[in-house]
Motif scaffolding. Structure first.
Motif, PDB file in Angstrom:
ATOM      1  N   PHE A  24     -21.925 -25.926  40.895  1.00  0.00           N
ATOM      2  CA  PHE A  24     -21.386 -24.600  40.610  1.00  0.00           C
ATOM      3  C   PHE A  24     -22.156 -23.999  39.445  1.00  0.00           C
ATOM      4  CE2 PHE A  24     -17.542 -27.151  41.913  1.00  0.00           C
ATOM      5  CZ  PHE A  24     -17.517 -26.674  43.214  1.00  0.00           C
ATOM      6  N   SER A  25     -22.468 -22.730  39.528  1.00  0.00           N
ATOM      7  CA  SER A  25     -23.188 -22.058  38.439  1.00  0.00           C
ATOM      8  C   SER A  25     -22.422 -20.819  38.006  1.00  0.00           C
ATOM      9  CB  SER A  25     -24.596 -21.670  38.901  1.00  0.00           C
ATOM     10  OG  SER A  25     -24.544 -20.864  40.062  1.00  0.00           O
ATOM     11  N   ARG A  26     -22.428 -20.593  36.701  1.00  0.00           N
ATOM     12  CA  ARG A  26     -21.747 -19.422  36.146  1.00  0.00           C
ATOM     13  C   ARG A  26     -22.522 -18.885  34.960  1.00  0.00           C
ATOM     14  NH1 ARG A  26     -16.170 -19.294  37.279  1.00  0.00           N
ATOM     15  NH2 ARG A  26     -15.202 -21.295  37.768  1.00  0.00           N
ATOM     16  N   ASP A  27     -22.369 -17.584  34.713  1.00  0.00           N
ATOM     17  CA  ASP A  27     -22.757 -17.027  33.418  1.00  0.00           C
ATOM     18  C   ASP A  27     -21.683 -17.411  32.422  1.00  0.00           C
ATOM     19  OD1 ASP A  27     -25.037 -15.814  34.318  1.00  0.00           O
ATOM     20  OD2 ASP A  27     -24.121 -13.840  34.582  1.00  0.00           O
ATOM     21  N   LEU A  28     -22.088 -17.594  31.188  1.00  0.00           N
ATOM     22  CA  LEU A  28     -21.125 -17.880  30.133  1.00  0.00           C
ATOM     23  C   LEU A  28     -21.012 -16.668  29.221  1.00  0.00           C
ATOM     24  CD1 LEU A  28     -22.347 -21.502  29.353  1.00  0.00           C
ATOM     25  CD2 LEU A  28     -20.386 -20.805  30.746  1.00  0.00           C
ATOM     26  N   PRO A  29     -19.881 -16.512  28.530  1.00  0.00           N
ATOM     27  CA  PRO A  29     -19.734 -15.376  27.622  1.00  0.00           C
ATOM     28  C   PRO A  29     -20.851 -15.391  26.578  1.00  0.00           C
ATOM     29  CG  PRO A  29     -17.631 -16.481  27.942  1.00  0.00           C
ATOM     30  CD  PRO A  29     -18.669 -17.353  28.581  1.00  0.00           C
ATOM     31  N   LEU A  39     -16.263 -24.923  34.111  1.00  0.00           N
ATOM     32  CA  LEU A  39     -17.303 -24.649  35.109  1.00  0.00           C
ATOM     33  C   LEU A  39     -16.838 -24.899  36.539  1.00  0.00           C
ATOM     34  CD1 LEU A  39     -20.224 -26.238  33.091  1.00  0.00           C
ATOM     35  CD2 LEU A  39     -20.007 -23.815  33.669  1.00  0.00           C
ATOM     36  N   ARG A  40     -15.823 -25.749  36.685  1.00  0.00           N
ATOM     37  CA  ARG A  40     -15.323 -26.028  38.029  1.00  0.00           C
ATOM     38  C   ARG A  40     -14.676 -24.771  38.610  1.00  0.00           C
ATOM     39  NH1 ARG A  40     -14.298 -30.931  39.945  1.00  0.00           N
ATOM     40  NH2 ARG A  40     -13.944 -31.936  37.936  1.00  0.00           N
ATOM     41  N   LEU A  41     -14.857 -24.531  39.883  1.00  0.00           N
ATOM     42  CA  LEU A  41     -14.227 -23.360  40.505  1.00  0.00           C
ATOM     43  C   LEU A  41     -12.731 -23.593  40.647  1.00  0.00           C
ATOM     44  CD1 LEU A  41     -16.755 -22.375  43.302  1.00  0.00           C
ATOM     45  CD2 LEU A  41     -16.714 -21.715  40.908  1.00  0.00           C
ATOM     46  N   ASP A  42     -11.952 -22.551  40.396  1.00  0.00           N
ATOM     47  CA  ASP A  42     -10.502 -22.712  40.532  1.00  0.00           C
ATOM     48  C   ASP A  42     -10.066 -22.362  41.961  1.00  0.00           C
ATOM     49  OD1 ASP A  42     -10.248 -19.929  40.772  1.00  0.00           O
ATOM     50  OD2 ASP A  42      -9.927 -19.671  38.627  1.00  0.00           O
ATOM     51  N   GLU A  43      -8.765 -22.533  42.203  1.00  0.00           N
ATOM     52  CA  GLU A  43      -8.257 -22.335  43.561  1.00  0.00           C
ATOM     53  C   GLU A  43      -8.502 -20.925  44.071  1.00  0.00           C
ATOM     54  OE1 GLU A  43      -4.245 -23.508  44.217  1.00  0.00           O
ATOM     55  OE2 GLU A  43      -4.572 -25.533  43.463  1.00  0.00           O
ATOM     56  N   GLN A  44      -8.350 -19.975  43.161  1.00  0.00           N
ATOM     57  CA  GLN A  44      -8.549 -18.585  43.575  1.00  0.00           C
ATOM     58  C   GLN A  44     -10.001 -18.348  43.990  1.00  0.00           C
ATOM     59  OE1 GLN A  44      -8.025 -15.454  40.598  1.00  0.00           O
ATOM     60  NE2 GLN A  44      -6.664 -14.433  42.032  1.00  0.00           N
ATOM     61  N   GLU A  45     -10.919 -18.954  43.242  1.00  0.00           N
ATOM     62  CA  GLU A  45     -12.329 -18.773  43.572  1.00  0.00           C
ATOM     63  C   GLU A  45     -12.689 -19.472  44.882  1.00  0.00           C
ATOM     64  OE1 GLU A  45     -14.381 -18.320  39.183  1.00  0.00           O
ATOM     65  OE2 GLU A  45     -13.523 -20.241  39.732  1.00  0.00           O
ATOM     66  N   LEU A  46     -11.947 -20.512  45.188  1.00  0.00           N
ATOM     67  CA  LEU A  46     -12.232 -21.262  46.418  1.00  0.00           C
ATOM     68  C   LEU A  46     -11.337 -20.841  47.586  1.00  0.00           C
ATOM     69  CD1 LEU A  46     -12.733 -24.824  44.906  1.00  0.00           C
ATOM     70  CD2 LEU A  46     -14.479 -23.362  45.912  1.00  0.00           C
ATOM     71  N   CYS A  47     -10.633 -19.714  47.428  1.00  0.00           N
ATOM     72  CA  CYS A  47      -9.670 -19.332  48.460  1.00  0.00           C
ATOM     73  C   CYS A  47     -10.347 -19.072  49.803  1.00  0.00           C
ATOM     74  CB  CYS A  47      -8.857 -18.121  48.023  1.00  0.00           C
ATOM     75  SG  CYS A  47      -9.830 -16.625  47.816  1.00  0.00           S
ATOM     76  N   PHE A  48     -11.657 -18.776  49.770  1.00  0.00           N
ATOM     77  CA  PHE A  48     -12.327 -18.529  51.053  1.00  0.00           C
ATOM     78  C   PHE A  48     -12.354 -19.788  51.917  1.00  0.00           C
ATOM     79  CE2 PHE A  48     -16.503 -20.542  50.414  1.00  0.00           C
ATOM     80  CZ  PHE A  48     -16.483 -20.738  49.043  1.00  0.00           C
ATOM     81  N   LEU A  49     -12.137 -20.947  51.281  1.00  0.00           N
ATOM     82  CA  LEU A  49     -12.105 -22.190  52.055  1.00  0.00           C
ATOM     83  C   LEU A  49     -10.748 -22.437  52.706  1.00  0.00           C
ATOM     84  CD1 LEU A  49     -14.188 -24.523  49.716  1.00  0.00           C
ATOM     85  CD2 LEU A  49     -14.918 -23.372  51.817  1.00  0.00           C
ATOM     86  N   ASP A  50      -9.777 -21.549  52.425  1.00  0.00           N
ATOM     87  CA  ASP A  50      -8.499 -21.646  53.141  1.00  0.00           C
ATOM     88  C   ASP A  50      -8.711 -21.401  54.633  1.00  0.00           C
ATOM     89  OD1 ASP A  50      -7.269 -22.096  50.759  1.00  0.00           O
ATOM     90  OD2 ASP A  50      -6.434 -20.088  50.541  1.00  0.00           O
ATOM     91  N   ILE A  51      -9.791 -20.725  54.934  1.00  0.00           N
ATOM     92  CA  ILE A  51     -10.148 -20.501  56.343  1.00  0.00           C
ATOM     93  C   ILE A  51     -10.991 -21.687  56.809  1.00  0.00           C
ATOM     94  CG2 ILE A  51     -11.470 -19.011  57.889  1.00  0.00           C
ATOM     95  CD1 ILE A  51     -10.885 -16.749  55.828  1.00  0.00           C
ATOM     96  N   ALA A  52     -10.688 -22.179  57.992  1.00  0.00           N
ATOM     97  CA  ALA A  52     -11.391 -23.368  58.501  1.00  0.00           C
ATOM     98  C   ALA A  52     -12.729 -22.966  59.104  1.00  0.00           C
ATOM     99  CB  ALA A  52     -10.520 -24.082  59.523  1.00  0.00           C
TER     100      ALA A  52
END
Lengths: 91, 302
Positions: B109-114, A46-59
């Motif tokens: 964080f919220s997500r749909d699950l499969p 459920l945690r967001l990964d780096e790619q999903e959080l890449c928008f935070l690379d911008i300050a």
């Protein structure tokens, strides 16, 4: 999705690079039913990964007003991302 | 200088910040628009003076790239005298004044699950986030008073109802109105001390929530006529947290909420998927420096 697109756009344009296309869409498999044994696996899913959080690379400054104030100080233009719901929160 | 902000507040506030935003937005992609809504959301580039450079509201990467390059070109061509006006203090009130400095900020964080047929587009990987704020006294309501191993406490029901109604909502694909407090049918969360260290308490968190609402509304933006709908979210909660007794703060907090969502709202993009579907949330200590308020902060009553 706009969060990811915008991060790539801004970083790319400022760096004078061509912009990468969107990544492929694949869902991760889920762990077994929620229990103390599977809790860590669910947290990781459920945690967001780096790619999903890449928008935070911008300050991003948290507010338009703060962005304008700082733009004056550094003599730069302002890039404002304004959405229904704060883009850095729930939008 | 990149900045992000909430567009409805910017569009409606009656101060120098609102005036400056409207000066820019009324030269942008939605200038003068009143239907189907008067929103001005999008991406804007402007000089600090408010002189317009370019704008767009698009998910198309190439279109956004084109807008950014156009903005840079316009900036380069703009005389210095147009770039900067007599500077005025924008300031003004914002929800960030309520930021709980000595409390706790969770990121959700919220997500749909499969479990449902894949859409083959952005909807399969959609996610959203929100912040939940807790004042110091609210944080302490997670801690059993005796602070002894095995001691258990019911977390303040008002806080759990707040989580259920304002935060455990189906916002995965887009904004959704919060539930009303009266929509909350179940809201319980217990915290049990499972380990005691030199200056730490480890807590197990366990509970469940359920909120559901019925009424007349649209589920497809402005493309459908309002009619009777029902929507809800029901979750089981399980997690662990570590509380530092010297600092009187949580140093770790991970609460998972798994369950079902059903129905849709005007802007949460569920028109094609109104049946029941699996949904998951992670509530964890915020690593963000942003002082962005919870989406429904006005309902906190602070």
């Amino acid at each position: 999705m706009l969060r990811r697109i915008l991060a790539g756009m801004v970083c790319g344009v400022i760096a004078g690079e061509s912009v990468a296309s969107e990544p492929p869409l694949t869902q991760s498999p889920t762990p077994d039913a929620l229990s103390l044994d599977t809790l860590d696996a669910w947290v990781n899913l459920l945690r967001l990964d780096e790619q999903e959080l890449c928008f935070l690379d911008i300050a991003w400054r948290d507010t338009f007003a703060q962005g304008v104030e700082e733009a004056y100080r550094v003599r730069k233009p302002v890039l404002l991302w304004a959405m229904n719901g704060h883009p850095l929160g729930c939008t | 200088m990149p900045a992000a902000d909430e567009v409805h507040q910017l569009s409606t506030r009656k101060d120098a910040t609102g005036d400056l935003f409207r000066l820019i937005a009324e030269k942008g992609h939605y200038a003068g628009r009143t239907k189907p809504t008067s929103t001005r959301q999008g991406i804007y580039a402007a000089a600090p003076s408010g002189a317009f450079l370019a704008s767009i509201n698009s998910r198309n990467p190439r279109a956004v790239e084109k807008m950014l390059r156009e903005a840079l070109a316009n900036w380069e061509a703009m005389p210095e005298s147009e770039r900067f006006a007599d500077h005025q203090d924008l300031g003004g009130q914002s929800w960030s004044r309520l930021y709980p400095e000595d409390g706790m900020v969770l990121q959700i964080f919220s997500r749909d699950l499969p479990g449902k047929e894949a859409s083959g587009d952005w909807r399969d990987l959609a996610w959203n986030q929100d912040f939940a704020w807790f004042r110091r006294g609210e944080v302490l309501s997670f801690i059993p008073e005796s602070r002894k191993l095995g001691e258990r406490i019911e977390v303040d029901p008002k806080l759990v109802r707040r989580l259920s109604s304002l935060h455990l909502v189906d916002n995965v694909r887009g904004q959704v109105p919060p539930f009303n407090d009266r929509d909350v049918r179940e809201a319980e969360l217990t915290a049990t001390i499972t380990a005691i260290g030199n200056n730490t308490l480890t807590l197990r968190l366990k509970g469940k929530t359920r909120a559901e609402a019925s009424g007349v509304w649209s589920v497809n933006g402005h493309r459908d006529t309002p009619k009777d709908h029902h929507r809800g979210v029901a979750c089981d909660l399980l997690g662990e947290a570590v509380f530092n007794t010297d600092k009187e703060r949580f140093t770790s907090f991970e609460l998972v909420a798994l369950g079902e969502r059903w129905g849709g709202a005007k802007y949460n993009a569920r028109a094609d998927d109104l049946g029941r579907g699996p949904i998951g949330y992670l509530l964890t200590l915020s690593r963000s420096d942003a002082r962005v308020a919870p989406a429904s902060i006005w309902r906190y009553g602070w």
